[in-house]
Scaffold this motif. Structure first.
Motif: not given
Length: 144
Positions: A14-16, A24-30, A32-38, A53-62
């Motif tokens: 499990v990617a944690t 930013r570090q989360l996005l690098a992890l996602l 690197e492992h080609n995954i959608g969540a950690a 990824e969805r959490d990131v996109v929604r908050r980036l928009h806001d």
């Protein structure tokens, strides 16, 4: 079919990400492992939250690009639904569909033991249908 059957095929890795890690570090992890969540975890075994990824996109928009330097705890889901290796895949599929989850951690004795994605669940359903089809075709071909 049980959750343990999925984990047996895909593995229990499990990617944690640590709670203080930046988005930013989360996005690098996602990436690197080609995954959608950690799973957000201070030690790799306890669950503080889950972030996708969805959490990131929604908050980036806001909030804009400044979000990238904030900790993942600001965007994670802290009330995490989990499952047990002995749970039925069919039950998890229903729960994931009804509640619109895409990733569910697997927990054993309070410790992170794996993660199941909606893709894993769908693949297991397809595999089951394929197996049933093969048995039926074999049955029909053997009939006198």
């Amino acid at each position: 079919m049980r959750i343990r059957d999925i984990l047996r095929r895909k593995g229990e890795t499990v990617a944690t990400v640590r709670p203080e890690a930046t988005v930013r570090q989360l996005l690098a992890l996602l990436a690197e492992h080609n995954i959608g969540a950690a799973v957000v975890s201070p030690d790799g075994t306890t669950i503080t939250g889950i972030v996708s990824e969805r959490d990131v996109v929604r908050r980036l928009h806001d909030r804009g690009a400044e979000l990238l330097d904030h900790p993942v705890t600001e965007i994670m889901t802290s009330e995490v639904r989990s499952c047990d290796p002995g749970d039925k895949v069919e039950d998890l599929r229903r729960t994931m569909t009804e509640h619109r989850f895409r990733h569910v951690p697997v927990v054993v004795d309070g410790r992170l033991a794996g993660i199941v994605s909606i893709g894993d669940v769908v693949k297991s359903a397809i595999d089951e249908l394929q197996s049933e089809r093969e048995h039926l075709v074999d049955y029909i071909q053997r009939a006198p």
